[in-house]
Design an enzyme around this catalytic site. Structure first.
Site, PDB file in Angstrom:
ATOM      1  N   LYS A 126       0.867  -1.179   0.000  1.00  0.00           N
ATOM      2  CA  LYS A 126       0.000   0.000   0.000  1.00  0.00           C
ATOM      3  C   LYS A 126       0.902   1.227   0.000  1.00  0.00           C
ATOM      4  O   LYS A 126       2.032   1.165   0.488  1.00  0.00           O
ATOM      5  CB  LYS A 126      -0.869   0.036   1.269  1.00  0.00           C
ATOM      6  CG  LYS A 126      -2.119   0.871   1.120  1.00  0.00           C
ATOM      7  CD  LYS A 126      -3.262   0.037   0.591  1.00  0.00           C
ATOM      8  CE  LYS A 126      -4.497   0.839   0.312  1.00  0.00           C
ATOM      9  NZ  LYS A 126      -5.637  -0.029   0.016  1.00  0.00           N
ATOM     10  N   ASP A 166      -7.081   4.269  -4.358  1.00  0.00           N
ATOM     11  CA  ASP A 166      -7.719   4.125  -3.045  1.00  0.00           C
ATOM     12  C   ASP A 166      -8.314   5.515  -2.799  1.00  0.00           C
ATOM     13  O   ASP A 166      -8.540   6.265  -3.760  1.00  0.00           O
ATOM     14  CB  ASP A 166      -6.680   3.725  -1.972  1.00  0.00           C
ATOM     15  CG  ASP A 166      -7.334   3.212  -0.687  1.00  0.00           C
ATOM     16  OD1 ASP A 166      -7.731   2.042  -0.641  1.00  0.00           O
ATOM     17  OD2 ASP A 166      -7.480   3.997   0.283  1.00  0.00           O
TER      18      ASP A 166
HETATM   19  N1  GLU Z   1      -7.500   0.154  -2.742  1.00  0.00           N
HETATM   20  C1  GLU Z   1      -8.232  -1.039  -3.037  1.00  0.00           C
HETATM   21  C2  GLU Z   1      -8.223  -1.948  -1.835  1.00  0.00           C
HETATM   22  O1  GLU Z   1      -8.237  -1.470  -0.720  1.00  0.00           O
HETATM   23  C3  GLU Z   1      -7.802  -1.701  -4.348  1.00  0.00           C
HETATM   24  C4  GLU Z   1      -6.352  -2.049  -4.478  1.00  0.00           C
HETATM   25  C5  GLU Z   1      -5.932  -2.527  -5.845  1.00  0.00           C
HETATM   26  O2  GLU Z   1      -6.760  -2.602  -6.737  1.00  0.00           O
HETATM   27  O3  GLU Z   1      -4.737  -2.833  -5.985  1.00  0.00           O
HETATM   28  O4  GLU Z   1      -8.278  -3.150  -1.927  1.00  0.00           O
END
Ligand code: GLU
Length: 446
Positions: A126, A166
């Protein structure tokens, strides 16, 4: 066992002092995983959980950029590369003033389990920045994204680490980030997901988290022979996840009565229909306006500074952000007859709220299972990019449905208790953990 759990948490606390969100996420997982690990000596001896709570790598960097007045602004950028045992790091970028190391470590940690649950070969990561896109011009957002990628590019890649969106990062930001990566590297690759369809994105990716959430709720309701038809739904948030959750709820015959943003929530007792939803999409995505405008336009109630959990509903879908639903909110929901809470956001329910749901034995689906549809379709976007091919809407949607159904089965397998109650939290944690743990065992002490 309580003693073992406390000792473990104490150690993690000492090494990560003050990282409250991260500690909250680790505690929640440790409580369900440690009793399980106790029965499996090879996991215990290889100290798998101790290794999982330590990020493989954390990158922190300066992001300087020029605003429209020609002034220098400085933000902080991060990428937490948490676990790569089952695939390259994968997870979104969050641009929000509340972003700090603790928040991103919690999100990266959750992502490891979530990605494992999807059944696709994706590790967990992340990243993001304390940059606030709210009130910034397109030009400023572009300048920021270009500066952010000018540092991040050396740490990511289609087979290394694949960021996505996100909170605060949508198609616009992904476009600017992708353009800068392409320019620096001189390659057109699947380094990011959530791309526009015309330039390598997948159909259904924008819808995926919200749709997947509703598919998951359908699976839950099926356990008691129930369905979404006529159910009253309280939703928080009005961004990507919330919008498409509302869309799917409407399609399934449910009545969504609330949505929110950081300034408060709207209560539309008649239900948000598809025309009203189209207005919200335009308001939020194009005008970048506030949800209170909806209350004025459709003459319904707006509650400034509040969250929608006091509104009577059958199902609650917290889709805004972490810790947005506390113990008191949970008690209110249960008192009002709510039968199911499913998390579209990451860790929106506090530990106190979760324990209220468990005590009342209502269905509670944690984000790492219920909102995994977004990253699942990101995984499908990666597959399509690798094949240099694009699947149809139906193909992607069917795969998404299948993945949500499979995640639900995994939760049942590991979460069903003696009295028949399904503890989805335990099921998701253990189900996500096993694949990671076995892969780490196979790969030695690395
Ligand atoms: N931000 C999204 C999550 O919390 C998607 C992440 C992504 O697609 O890599 O899962």
């Amino acid at each position: 066992m309580q003693e073992i759990i406390s000792q473990f948490i104490e150690k993690v606390k000492c090494r990560n002092a003050g990282e409250n969100e991260f500690l909250q996420a680790v505690t929640e997982v440790a409580e369900s995983i440690l009793p399980y690990i106790h029965e499996v000596p090879q996991y215990k001896n290889a100290r798998i959980l101790e290794r999982i709570v330590e990020p493989e790598r954390v990158i922190i960097f300066r992001v300087p950029w020029l605003n429209d007045k020609g002034e220098v602004e400085v933000n902080r950028g991060f990428r937490v590369q948490m676990n790569s045992s089952i695939g390259p790091y994968k997870g979104g970028l969050r641009f929000h003033p509340s972003v700090n190391l603790s928040v991103l470590k919690f999100l990266a940690f959750e992502q490891v389990f979530k990605n494992s649950l999807t059944g696709l070969p994706m590790g967990g990561g992340k990243g993001g920045s304390d940059f606030d896109p709210k009130g910034k011009s397109d030009n400023e957002v572009m300048k920021f994204c270009q500066s952010f990628m000018t540092e991040l590019y050396r740490h990511v890649g289609a087979d290394i680490d694949i960021p996505a969106g996100d909170i605060g990062v949508g198609k616009r930001e992904i476009g600017y980030l992708f353009g800068q990566y392409k320019r620096i590297r001189g390659e057109f690759s699947g380094v990011l997901t959530g791309k526009g369809y015309e330039w390598g994105g997948s159909l259904i990716r924008p819808e995926a988290t919200g749709y997947g959430l509703v598919y998951f709720v359908e699976e839950i309701l099926k356990l008691t022979g129930d369905s979404l038809v006529g159910k009253k739904i309280a939703i928080s948030g009005s961004g990507n996840v919330a919008q498409f959750a509302v869309e799917k709820c409407i399609e399934k015959g449910a009545v969504v009565v609330t949505m929110s943003d950081s300034e408060g929530f709207i209560h539309d007792a008649d239900g948000i229909d598809e025309h009203k939803l189209a207005y919200i999409k335009h308001l939020k995505d194009t005008e970048r306006g506030r949800i209170k405008e909806y209350a004025k336009k459709y003459n319904c109630d707006f509650y400034p500074g509040e969250r929608p959990w006091k509104i009577k509903c059958d199902i609650a879908l917290p889709n805004a952000t972490q810790n947005e639903l506390n113990g008191d909110d949970a008690m209110q929901l249960v008192k009002n007859g709510c039968i199911c809470v499913a998390e579209g956001a990451n860790m929106p329910c506090t530990p106190e709220a979760v324990s209220v749901f468990h005590k009342a034995k209502i269905f509670y689906a944690p984000g790492k299972a219920a909102n995994a549809g977004g990253v699942a379709v990101s995984g499908l976007e990666m597959s399509q990019n690798s094949q240099r091919y694009a699947w149809t809407r139906e193909e992607v949607d069917n795969k998404l449905r299948g993945i949500m159904r499979d995640i639900h089965k995994i939760c049942l397998k590991h979460g069903k208790e003696k009295d028949g109650y399904v503890n989805y939290e335990k099921g998701a944690n253990i189900g996500g953990f096993v694949k990671i743990a076995d892969s780490m065992l196979a790969q030695g002490v690395v």
